[in-house]
Design a protein around this motif. Structure first.
Motif, mmCIF file in Angstrom:
data_model
loop_
_atom_site.group_PDB
_atom_site.id
_atom_site.type_symbol
_atom_site.label_atom_id
_atom_site.label_comp_id
_atom_site.label_asym_id
_atom_site.label_seq_id
_atom_site.Cartn_x
_atom_site.Cartn_y
_atom_site.Cartn_z
ATOM 1 N N ALA A 209 0.832 -1.204 0.000
ATOM 2 C CA ALA A 209 0.000 0.000 0.000
ATOM 3 C C ALA A 209 0.866 1.254 0.000
ATOM 4 C CB ALA A 209 -0.909 0.004 1.228
ATOM 5 N N TYR A 210 0.432 2.258 -0.760
ATOM 6 C CA TYR A 210 1.164 3.525 -0.799
ATOM 7 C C TYR A 210 0.457 4.505 0.136
ATOM 8 C CZ TYR A 210 4.654 6.605 -2.845
ATOM 9 O OH TYR A 210 5.756 7.406 -3.034
ATOM 10 N N VAL A 211 1.014 4.648 1.328
ATOM 11 C CA VAL A 211 0.407 5.477 2.375
ATOM 12 C C VAL A 211 1.288 6.689 2.626
ATOM 13 C CG1 VAL A 211 -0.473 5.555 4.735
ATOM 14 C CG2 VAL A 211 -0.541 3.399 3.439
ATOM 15 N N ILE A 212 0.696 7.867 2.520
ATOM 16 C CA ILE A 212 1.390 9.115 2.801
ATOM 17 C C ILE A 212 0.784 9.688 4.076
ATOM 18 C CG2 ILE A 212 1.920 11.437 1.981
ATOM 19 C CD1 ILE A 212 1.617 10.342 -0.897
ATOM 20 N N MET A 213 1.581 9.796 5.125
ATOM 21 C CA MET A 213 1.090 10.272 6.422
ATOM 22 C C MET A 213 1.084 11.800 6.469
ATOM 23 S SD MET A 213 0.484 7.364 7.833
ATOM 24 C CE MET A 213 0.003 7.923 9.480
ATOM 25 N N LEU A 214 0.105 12.339 7.188
ATOM 26 C CA LEU A 214 -0.033 13.777 7.376
ATOM 27 C C LEU A 214 -0.098 14.084 8.868
ATOM 28 C CD1 LEU A 214 -2.973 14.299 4.867
ATOM 29 C CD2 LEU A 214 -0.584 14.842 4.396
ATOM 30 N N SER A 215 0.481 15.211 9.270
ATOM 31 C CA SER A 215 0.359 15.600 10.677
ATOM 32 C C SER A 215 0.799 17.043 10.884
ATOM 33 C CB SER A 215 1.208 14.691 11.571
ATOM 34 O OG SER A 215 1.098 15.084 12.922
ATOM 35 N N ALA A 216 0.072 17.753 11.757
ATOM 36 C CA ALA A 216 0.484 19.090 12.161
ATOM 37 C C ALA A 216 1.633 18.994 13.153
ATOM 38 C CB ALA A 216 -0.695 19.836 12.788
ATOM 39 N N ASP A 217 1.777 17.830 13.738
ATOM 40 C CA ASP A 217 2.866 17.558 14.682
ATOM 41 C C ASP A 217 3.993 16.865 13.920
ATOM 42 O OD1 ASP A 217 4.545 16.779 16.682
ATOM 43 O OD2 ASP A 217 3.227 15.214 17.474
ATOM 44 N N SER A 218 5.023 17.609 13.567
ATOM 45 C CA SER A 218 6.123 17.045 12.781
ATOM 46 C C SER A 218 7.214 16.468 13.686
ATOM 47 C CB SER A 218 6.710 18.109 11.849
ATOM 48 O OG SER A 218 7.142 19.237 12.590
ATOM 49 N N CYS A 219 6.784 15.922 14.828
ATOM 50 C CA CYS A 219 7.708 15.302 15.782
ATOM 51 C C CYS A 219 8.550 14.244 15.060
ATOM 52 C CB CYS A 219 6.909 14.670 16.921
ATOM 53 S SG CYS A 219 7.898 13.670 18.037
ATOM 54 N N LYS A 220 9.846 14.325 15.247
ATOM 55 C CA LYS A 220 10.758 13.418 14.553
ATOM 56 C C LYS A 220 10.443 11.958 14.854
ATOM 57 C CE LYS A 220 15.662 12.607 13.662
ATOM 58 N NZ LYS A 220 17.057 13.025 13.999
ATOM 59 N N ALA A 221 10.045 11.676 16.094
ATOM 60 C CA ALA A 221 9.733 10.294 16.481
ATOM 61 C C ALA A 221 8.540 9.761 15.690
ATOM 62 C CB ALA A 221 9.440 10.229 17.978
ATOM 63 N N ASN A 222 7.521 10.615 15.470
ATOM 64 C CA ASN A 222 6.352 10.196 14.692
ATOM 65 C C ASN A 222 6.723 9.906 13.249
ATOM 66 O OD1 ASN A 222 4.532 10.331 16.785
ATOM 67 N ND2 ASN A 222 3.876 12.426 16.332
ATOM 68 N N VAL A 223 7.573 10.764 12.684
ATOM 69 C CA VAL A 223 8.006 10.585 11.305
ATOM 70 C C VAL A 223 8.758 9.271 11.156
ATOM 71 C CG1 VAL A 223 9.421 11.507 9.430
ATOM 72 C CG2 VAL A 223 8.145 13.074 10.917
ATOM 73 N N ILE A 224 9.723 9.041 12.045
ATOM 74 C CA ILE A 224 10.546 7.822 11.989
ATOM 75 C C ILE A 224 9.680 6.586 12.182
ATOM 76 C CG2 ILE A 224 12.367 6.528 13.171
ATOM 77 C CD1 ILE A 224 13.697 9.227 13.790
ATOM 78 N N ASN A 225 8.751 6.659 13.135
ATOM 79 C CA ASN A 225 7.875 5.516 13.417
ATOM 80 C C ASN A 225 7.008 5.169 12.218
ATOM 81 O OD1 ASN A 225 6.689 3.474 14.965
ATOM 82 N ND2 ASN A 225 5.064 4.830 15.683
ATOM 83 N N ALA A 226 6.405 6.183 11.595
ATOM 84 C CA ALA A 226 5.524 5.954 10.447
ATOM 85 C C ALA A 226 6.296 5.358 9.268
ATOM 86 C CB ALA A 226 4.860 7.263 10.032
ATOM 87 N N ILE A 227 7.469 5.897 8.984
ATOM 88 C CA ILE A 227 8.272 5.391 7.871
ATOM 89 C C ILE A 227 8.765 3.981 8.165
ATOM 90 C CG2 ILE A 227 10.361 5.741 6.500
ATOM 91 C CD1 ILE A 227 8.139 7.771 5.948
ATOM 92 N N LYS A 228 9.143 3.737 9.412
ATOM 93 C CA LYS A 228 9.630 2.411 9.802
ATOM 94 C C LYS A 228 8.520 1.367 9.655
ATOM 95 C CE LYS A 228 12.391 2.301 13.271
ATOM 96 N NZ LYS A 228 12.942 2.365 14.659
ATOM 97 N N LEU A 229 7.290 1.768 9.952
ATOM 98 C CA LEU A 229 6.159 0.836 9.852
ATOM 99 C C LEU A 229 5.762 0.548 8.405
ATOM 100 C CD1 LEU A 229 3.907 2.128 12.775
ATOM 101 C CD2 LEU A 229 5.114 -0.050 12.665
ATOM 102 N N GLY A 230 6.135 1.447 7.488
ATOM 103 C CA GLY A 230 5.821 1.169 6.088
ATOM 104 C C GLY A 230 5.204 2.314 5.308
ATOM 105 N N ALA A 231 5.015 3.486 5.946
ATOM 106 C CA ALA A 231 4.515 4.643 5.199
ATOM 107 C C ALA A 231 5.558 5.051 4.156
ATOM 108 C CB ALA A 231 4.232 5.803 6.151
ATOM 109 N N LYS A 232 5.088 5.505 2.997
ATOM 110 C CA LYS A 232 6.009 5.863 1.914
ATOM 111 C C LYS A 232 6.508 7.292 2.015
ATOM 112 C CE LYS A 232 5.261 1.832 0.036
ATOM 113 N NZ LYS A 232 6.260 0.761 0.175
ATOM 114 N N ASP A 233 5.742 8.147 2.700
ATOM 115 C CA ASP A 233 6.144 9.554 2.816
ATOM 116 C C ASP A 233 5.441 10.167 4.023
ATOM 117 O OD1 ASP A 233 7.424 11.901 2.251
ATOM 118 O OD2 ASP A 233 6.512 12.194 0.275
ATOM 119 N N PHE A 234 5.916 11.310 4.458
ATOM 120 C CA PHE A 234 5.348 12.018 5.604
ATOM 121 C C PHE A 234 5.332 13.502 5.264
ATOM 122 C CE2 PHE A 234 4.996 14.057 9.629
ATOM 123 C CZ PHE A 234 4.424 13.156 10.506
ATOM 124 N N ILE A 235 4.147 14.121 5.312
ATOM 125 C CA ILE A 235 4.002 15.535 4.990
ATOM 126 C C ILE A 235 3.501 16.277 6.220
ATOM 127 C CG2 ILE A 235 2.818 17.225 3.550
ATOM 128 C CD1 ILE A 235 2.612 15.144 1.375
#
Length: 267
Positions: A209-235
């Motif tokens: 699945a091609y999942v692009i995560m979105l968040s107003a909270d650009s916390c580095k831990a959230n970004v790393i966690n989402a990408i590690k789990l399999g998200a393709k991008d984080f905006i």
């Protein structure tokens, strides 16, 4: 219930054989649908599982792209008619054939013969890929609880295909399985079920699945966690239309831009 998504017929038969020898009150259910032509067999699986309590012992085995085999412990009394009525109501857009029988040696032998005739392994990637390829248009799932944010997203993304909007985390997986989108824009902070949990759910069915995560909270831990789990991008929000399009243009499951299509809110 355990959902067996690939060709694990030996495992399914071993479980059924053990239950037949050592346990009571188990049923075998065969469900045939027209999902191959009108929808997604995984969408059907989701509704079959919802007909039973969360802690029900059993397995749902995807025998074919339009057939499920269910092994389930129901108790001494099982309302066959009630189960059929409920499932037919939940899946009213499908044509269903439902066969329910007690688990016994004869029925088990019939299932062994049925499973021995498998000539094509069910493959999750192949299924999702074929469904996306046979469509002429792209489907883009936009999951965000903020109406204004969804409007901004769809205004930028409509040039790439039809946007389907979802404002509640609970309905994301069901609609992902039903519509098999080319890409999903998923907010981390969704109500009831957060985006990280939804990401895990989606990837358990569609690992590509091609999942692009979105968040107003650009916390580095959230970004790393989402990408590690399999998200393709984080905006990070706020975003620009250019940033959305740049991310989408990297998407390997999207087709070339199509004509404008109005977005739709899924209720």
């Amino acid at each position: 219930m355990n959902i067996i998504k690939r060709d694990l017929s030996n495992h399914f038969l071993a479980q059924a054989t053990y239950a037949n020898r050592h346990c009571k009150n188990w049923r075998l259910i065969k469900i045939t649908t027209d999902a191959e032509n009108s929808g997604n067999i995984l969408h059907v699986v989701l509704h079959v599982a919802s007909c039973f309590e969360p802690n029900t012992e059993g397995e749902i085995y995807i025998y074919h792209s339009n057939c499920l085999l269910v092994l389930v412990k129901t108790g001494a009394i099982f309302d066959h008619s009630g189960f059929k009525t409920k499932l037919e109501y939940l899946l009213s857009s499908y044509r269903l054939q439902i066969e329910i029988s007690d688990l016994n040696s004869q029925r088990l032998r019939e299932f062994k013969i049925l499973l021995s005739s498998i000539d094509q392994e069910y493959d999750d990637y192949s299924f999702f890929h074929k469904n996306r390829q046979k469509r002429k248009e792209n489907i883009i799932l936009v999951a965000d609880d903020d109406l204004f944010m969804r409007s901004l997203l769809c205004a930028s993304l409509n040039q790439f295909g039809t946007c389907l909007e979802i404002d509640n985390g609970v309905k994301i997986l069901e609609n992902y399985l039903q519509y098999c989108p080319n890409v999903i824009f998923l907010d981390i902070h969704m109500p009831q079920i957060n985006g990280i949990e939804v990401l895990n759910q989606i990837l358990s069915y569609d690992p590509h699945a091609y999942v692009i995560m979105l968040s107003a909270d650009s916390c580095k831990a959230n970004v790393i966690n989402a990408i590690k789990l399999g998200a393709k991008d984080f905006i990070a929000k706020p975003f620009t239309p250019l940033k959305l399009e740049q991310s989408l243009l990297k998407c390997t499951t999207i087709k070339h831009p199509t004509k404008f299509s109005p977005s739709q809110l899924i209720r």
